[in-house]
Each structure stands twice: as structure tokens, then as C-alpha cells.
Design an enzyme around this catalytic site. Structure first.
Site, PDB file in Angstrom:
ATOM      1  CG  HIS A 184     -21.273  -0.560 -68.643  1.00 18.45           C
ATOM      2  ND1 HIS A 184     -20.997  -1.540 -69.568  1.00 18.45           N
ATOM      3  CD2 HIS A 184     -22.319  -1.028 -67.912  1.00 18.45           C
ATOM      4  CE1 HIS A 184     -21.835  -2.551 -69.415  1.00 18.45           C
ATOM      5  NE2 HIS A 184     -22.661  -2.259 -68.420  1.00 18.45           N
ATOM      6  CE  LYS A 239     -26.153 -12.054 -66.700  1.00 15.86           C
ATOM      7  NZ  LYS A 239     -26.043 -10.623 -66.882  1.00 15.86           N
ATOM      8  NE  ARG A 289     -30.073  -0.337 -69.857  1.00 16.84           N
ATOM      9  CZ  ARG A 289     -29.726  -1.572 -70.119  1.00 16.84           C
ATOM     10  NH1 ARG A 289     -28.816  -1.819 -71.021  1.00 16.84           N
ATOM     11  NH2 ARG A 289     -30.297  -2.580 -69.492  1.00 16.84           N
ATOM     12  CB  SER A 345     -23.069  -6.002 -72.282  1.00 15.19           C
ATOM     13  OG  SER A 345     -22.470  -4.997 -71.524  1.00 15.19           O
TER      14      SER A 345
HETATM   15  O1  PNS Z   1     -25.242  -5.506 -64.660  1.00 12.92           O
HETATM   16  P1  PNS Z   1     -25.493  -6.946 -64.312  1.00 12.92           P
HETATM   17  O2  PNS Z   1     -24.581  -7.865 -65.049  1.00 12.92           O
HETATM   18  O3  PNS Z   1     -26.935  -7.275 -64.472  1.00 12.92           O
HETATM   19  O4  PNS Z   1     -25.141  -7.098 -62.754  1.00 12.92           O
HETATM   20  C1  PNS Z   1     -25.846  -7.897 -61.876  1.00 12.92           C
HETATM   21  C2  PNS Z   1     -25.174  -7.877 -60.473  1.00 12.92           C
HETATM   22  C3  PNS Z   1     -23.719  -8.258 -60.555  1.00 12.92           C
HETATM   23  C4  PNS Z   1     -25.282  -6.472 -59.885  1.00 12.92           C
HETATM   24  C5  PNS Z   1     -25.974  -8.855 -59.579  1.00 12.92           C
HETATM   25  O5  PNS Z   1     -26.108 -10.066 -60.231  1.00 12.92           O
HETATM   26  C6  PNS Z   1     -25.306  -9.105 -58.228  1.00 12.92           C
HETATM   27  O6  PNS Z   1     -25.255  -8.230 -57.380  1.00 12.92           O
HETATM   28  N1  PNS Z   1     -24.781 -10.334 -58.035  1.00 12.92           N
HETATM   29  C7  PNS Z   1     -24.077 -10.716 -56.822  1.00 12.92           C
HETATM   30  C8  PNS Z   1     -24.849 -11.754 -56.023  1.00 12.92           C
HETATM   31  C9  PNS Z   1     -25.874 -11.099 -55.142  1.00 12.92           C
HETATM   32  O7  PNS Z   1     -25.584 -10.310 -54.256  1.00 12.92           O
HETATM   33  N2  PNS Z   1     -27.147 -11.437 -55.404  1.00 12.92           N
HETATM   34  C10 PNS Z   1     -28.286 -10.885 -54.721  1.00 12.92           C
HETATM   35  C11 PNS Z   1     -28.740  -9.600 -55.399  1.00 12.92           C
HETATM   36  S1  PNS Z   1     -30.189  -8.965 -54.661  1.00 12.92           S
END
Ligand code: PNS
Length: 162
Positions: A19, A43, A92, A130
Site C-alpha cells: 500500500h 469484513k 498486483r 493484508s
Molecule cells: O482494498 P479493499 O479493502 O478491497 O477495498 C475495497 C473498496 C473499499 C475499494 C470497495 O469495497 C468500495 O469502494 N466500497 C465502497 C462501497 C461502494 O462504492 N461499492 C461499490 C463498488 S463498485
């Protein structure tokens, strides 16, 4: 020209060297980078929100153009609120691509003016996540070099129940 603001969203539970590598790269191409920590993820996190924010602040303090914030609800709504033009996400390996493409296209459907920009972390972090870092720490393995030293120590005290 207007400042280009980008959001780097995620759970950061906990922040890894992958990150941080991506944040470094993001600061070179965007005028402002908002690292946005998702509140109320489905989660159950290992680190409480405040601790994740404190860690991110500590390890990005050298960048004047990075801000650590939190967001809830839809990412596209948050982007509008902070005037962001782009979402930064790390890829990645090919295995990340399918999920990331789906999210990027869904976000584009919700707001066609918001671009998703993918960047690759250094190859040396291409296998770091993570989730794996937490699993290794829980099972007593070494996460040296995968996360900052201070995260390593916090992980150790968490899994030892201190
Ligand atoms: O790195 P992560 O933890 O997988 O992040 C996921 C994240 C936070 C980017 C994604 O879950 C998100 O954008 N959540 C906010 C809700 C939202 O907008 N959902 C629609 C996504 S298309």
C-alpha cells in the site's frame, strides 16, 4: 491548471508496504491523494478504524500531498464530495484484475466522469496482502519486510492478546 485530486480507497487492515509503495507512486502523478479508509466494511477488521488511520498517518507523514480520511456509503458519492477526478487502485497480478475491472466499470456506470487509474506496486510487494499478513502473524510466522516495523509490532501484540 486545476489540482487533480485522487482517492486511494481501501480497508487497510493493516497497511502493508505494498500500500505504501502505491501511495508513493500516486503522490508523483496526482496533486493531492486522499487515502480513504472504508468505515463499516462487511469484513470484521483486526485493527479498529482509529488504529488503521493512526498507522496510515504515521507512514505517510513525509508527503505534503497525502490526506488520510474515512468514508462510508458509495465511493462515487464520496469522490463527488471531495472533488476527486480519479480513483487509484493497485493491481498486483492478473488475479486482481477481474475484481478490479468489475469495480472500475461499475463506478464508471455510476459516475462516467470519475476515472479509475491502476498502478502496479514494486514486484517485491506483488504477493503481499493484508489478508495474508494477518494470517501469517496469527500463525506465528514472520512478516518482516512486508509491513513497517511498527505494524509488525502491533500485529504481534494483537495476536498475543496484549
Ligand atoms: O482494498 P479493499 O479493502 O478491497 O477495498 C475495497 C473498496 C473499499 C475499494 C470497495 O469495497 C468500495 O469502494 N466500497 C465502497 C462501497 C461502494 O462504492 N461499492 C461499490 C463498488 S463498485
Amino acid at each position: 491548471m486545476k489540482d487533480v485530486i485522487a482517492i486511494y480507497p481501501g480497508s487497510f487492515d493493516p497497511v502493508t508496504n505494498g500500500h505504501l509503495d502505491l501511495i508513493d507512486r500516486g503522490t508523483q502523478i496526482f496533486d493531492q491523494l486522499i487515502v480513504a479508509v472504508l468505515v463499516n466494511s462487511e469484513k470484521a477488521p483486526l485493527f479498529p478504524l482509529e488504529e488503521r488511520i493512526a498507522m496510515l498517518k504515521e507512514f505517510t507523514a513525509q508527503h505534503d500531498n497525502v490526506r488520510i480520511e474515512t468514508f462510508g456509503g458509495l465511493l462515487v458519492d464520496y469522490a463527488k464530495q471531495v472533488n476527486a477526478k480519479a480513483i487509484l487502485r493497485g493491481i498486483r497480478a492478473i488475479s486482481d484484475y477481474e475484481y478490479e475491472l468489475q469495480m472500475a466499470l461499475m463506478n464508471r456506470k455510476l459516475n462516467p466522469e470519475l476515472e479509475t487509474v491502476f498502478m502496479m506496486p514494486a514486484v517485491s510487494y506483488s504477493y503481499v496482502s493484508s489478508r495474508l499478513v494477518k494470517e501469517i502473524a496469527r500463525l506465528g510466522g514472520s512478516v518482516t519486510g512486508l509491513v513497517p516495523k511498527a505494524v509488525e509490532e502491533r500485529l504481534r501484540s494483537k495476536v498475543n492478546g496484549k
